[in-house]
Design a protein around this motif. Structure first.
Motif, PDB file in Angstrom:
ATOM      1  N   TYR A 189       2.958   2.661  -0.956  1.00  0.00           N
ATOM      2  CA  TYR A 189       2.961   3.304  -2.280  1.00  0.00           C
ATOM      3  C   TYR A 189       4.388   3.690  -2.644  1.00  0.00           C
ATOM      4  CZ  TYR A 189       1.689   6.723  -5.954  1.00  0.00           C
ATOM      5  OH  TYR A 189       1.559   7.422  -7.137  1.00  0.00           O
ATOM      6  N   ALA A 190       4.739   3.523  -3.901  1.00  0.00           N
ATOM      7  CA  ALA A 190       6.001   4.020  -4.453  1.00  0.00           C
ATOM      8  C   ALA A 190       7.227   3.569  -3.672  1.00  0.00           C
ATOM      9  CB  ALA A 190       5.958   5.546  -4.530  1.00  0.00           C
ATOM     10  N   GLY A 191       7.234   2.306  -3.270  1.00  0.00           N
ATOM     11  CA  GLY A 191       8.401   1.767  -2.596  1.00  0.00           C
ATOM     12  C   GLY A 191       8.489   2.084  -1.124  1.00  0.00           C
ATOM     13  N   ILE A 192       7.527   2.825  -0.596  1.00  0.00           N
ATOM     14  CA  ILE A 192       7.509   3.174   0.830  1.00  0.00           C
ATOM     15  C   ILE A 192       6.435   2.354   1.524  1.00  0.00           C
ATOM     16  CG2 ILE A 192       7.098   5.013   2.511  1.00  0.00           C
ATOM     17  CD1 ILE A 192       8.191   6.982   0.520  1.00  0.00           C
ATOM     18  N   GLY A 193       6.813   1.703   2.632  1.00  0.00           N
ATOM     19  CA  GLY A 193       5.887   0.840   3.343  1.00  0.00           C
ATOM     20  C   GLY A 193       4.928   1.606   4.240  1.00  0.00           C
ATOM     21  N   VAL A 194       4.134   0.861   4.964  1.00  0.00           N
ATOM     22  CA  VAL A 194       3.119   1.430   5.853  1.00  0.00           C
ATOM     23  C   VAL A 194       3.767   1.968   7.122  1.00  0.00           C
ATOM     24  CG1 VAL A 194       1.079   0.888   7.214  1.00  0.00           C
ATOM     25  CG2 VAL A 194       1.331  -0.089   4.926  1.00  0.00           C
ATOM     26  N   GLY A 195       3.315   3.130   7.570  1.00  0.00           N
ATOM     27  CA  GLY A 195       3.799   3.696   8.824  1.00  0.00           C
ATOM     28  C   GLY A 195       4.349   5.096   8.642  1.00  0.00           C
ATOM     29  N   GLU A 196       4.407   5.835   9.747  1.00  0.00           N
ATOM     30  CA  GLU A 196       4.927   7.196   9.703  1.00  0.00           C
ATOM     31  C   GLU A 196       6.364   7.213   9.181  1.00  0.00           C
ATOM     32  OE1 GLU A 196       3.767  10.586  10.833  1.00  0.00           O
ATOM     33  OE2 GLU A 196       2.078   9.448  10.037  1.00  0.00           O
ATOM     34  N   PRO A 197       6.671   8.095   8.243  1.00  0.00           N
ATOM     35  CA  PRO A 197       8.043   8.172   7.726  1.00  0.00           C
ATOM     36  C   PRO A 197       9.018   8.604   8.816  1.00  0.00           C
ATOM     37  CG  PRO A 197       6.730  10.010   6.931  1.00  0.00           C
ATOM     38  CD  PRO A 197       5.777   9.079   7.609  1.00  0.00           C
TER      39      PRO A 197
END
Length: 278
Positions: free
Chosen positions: A220-228
């Motif tokens: 979502y919103a330019g952030i991929g899957v996985g813990e930040p």
């Protein structure tokens, strides 16, 4: 566990024509709504108007509907044309910021997102160097002054947010008495840097940027899957900043964010907190 504040995204855009007087009036009439979020940019004359996209026809899909029945760049369009442009096929038209604030009771706050100062090149989501930051502040300052002037008569809580560092720099110069929030896209570190540099009271990250939630496993919103890589909630709270998360569309998303202790949830639909309580 305390519950996050509910912030109505564009006046609960999921159930009302977004960023209109009707949407704001209906949203703030609900007991659950602590604050309503709106987007502002200038008409051709510089008057702040409430609309999200830079084009009147809209720059993204809204279930096949144009944003309004008019066309053109917002900041190149005369105010009278904007005020007659019908939003999403309804009788509602593009309002001025003054019209919207007049519709908000003192019991509700307003999150004014500074969307555009009347320029195409704005440096979205970037942490800027000193020279570039000064240049961008100068671009934003005349419009921010107009916005602050309109807001001066509003007695409720005000929070100014933006994805653009130049806008936040201008807010701090023009009206440091107001609270500010750094809106974050895909660069969490840049968002925190901007919040620190301008001593922002809040940070507004996307919903999947919050560590320790199922939402982190969604794109979502330019952030991929996985813990930040950065725990933005922990970092912001350690620095005394409020964390308001955008944009929630389901009660399960609200529940996940409430469980980890975010302060506010910017929501597309009303009633999601009630579903969570059930």
């Amino acid at each position: 566990m305390s519950e996050p504040d509910v912030i109505a995204h564009r006046g609960y855009a999921g159930v009302a024509p977004e960023n209109t007087v009707r949407a704001v009036r209906e949203a703030t009439a609900r007991d659950e709504t602590a604050m309503v979020e709106i987007d502002v940019q200038p008409a051709a004359c510089g008057t702040p108007v409430v609309i999200h996209d830079e084009c009147l026809e809209g720059s993204r899909d809204r279930d096949g509907r144009p944003l309004t029945d008019a066309e053109g760049i917002v900041w190149e369009t005369p105010l009278e044309v904007l005020q007659s442009a019908r939003v999403l096929g309804t009788a509602e038209t593009v309002p001025t910021l003054a019209d919207v604030l007049e519709a908000v009771p003192e019991t509700a706050g307003v999150n004014v997102e500074l969307k555009n100062p009347g320029a195409a090149d704005r440096r979205f989501g970037e942490s800027l160097g000193d020279d570039e930051r000064d240049a961008r502040r100068a671009i934003w300052q005349p419009f921010v002054e107009r916005v602050i002037d309109v807001c001066a008569g509003f007695d409720g809580e005000l929070l100014f947010s933006s994805f653009y560092e130049g806008a936040l720099a201008a807010v701090r110069d023009v009206a440091p008495r107001y609270c500010a929030a750094a809106l974050v896209w895909d660069d969490l570190e840049a968002g925190l840097e901007i919040a620190r540099r301008h001593d922002c009271e809040a940070v507004h990250p996307p919903r999947n940027a919050i560590a320790g939630t199922p939402l982190a496993e969604t794109e979502y919103a330019g952030i991929g899957v996985g813990e930040p890589e950065i725990d933005v909630l922990e970092a912001a709270h350690a620095e005394g900043r409020t964390v308001n998360v955008w944009t929630v569309e389901r009660w399960t998303q609200y529940a996940d964010l409430a469980a980890v202790g975010v302060d506010g949830v910017i929501m597309e639909y009303p009633g999601l907190r009630a579903r969570f309580r059930d």
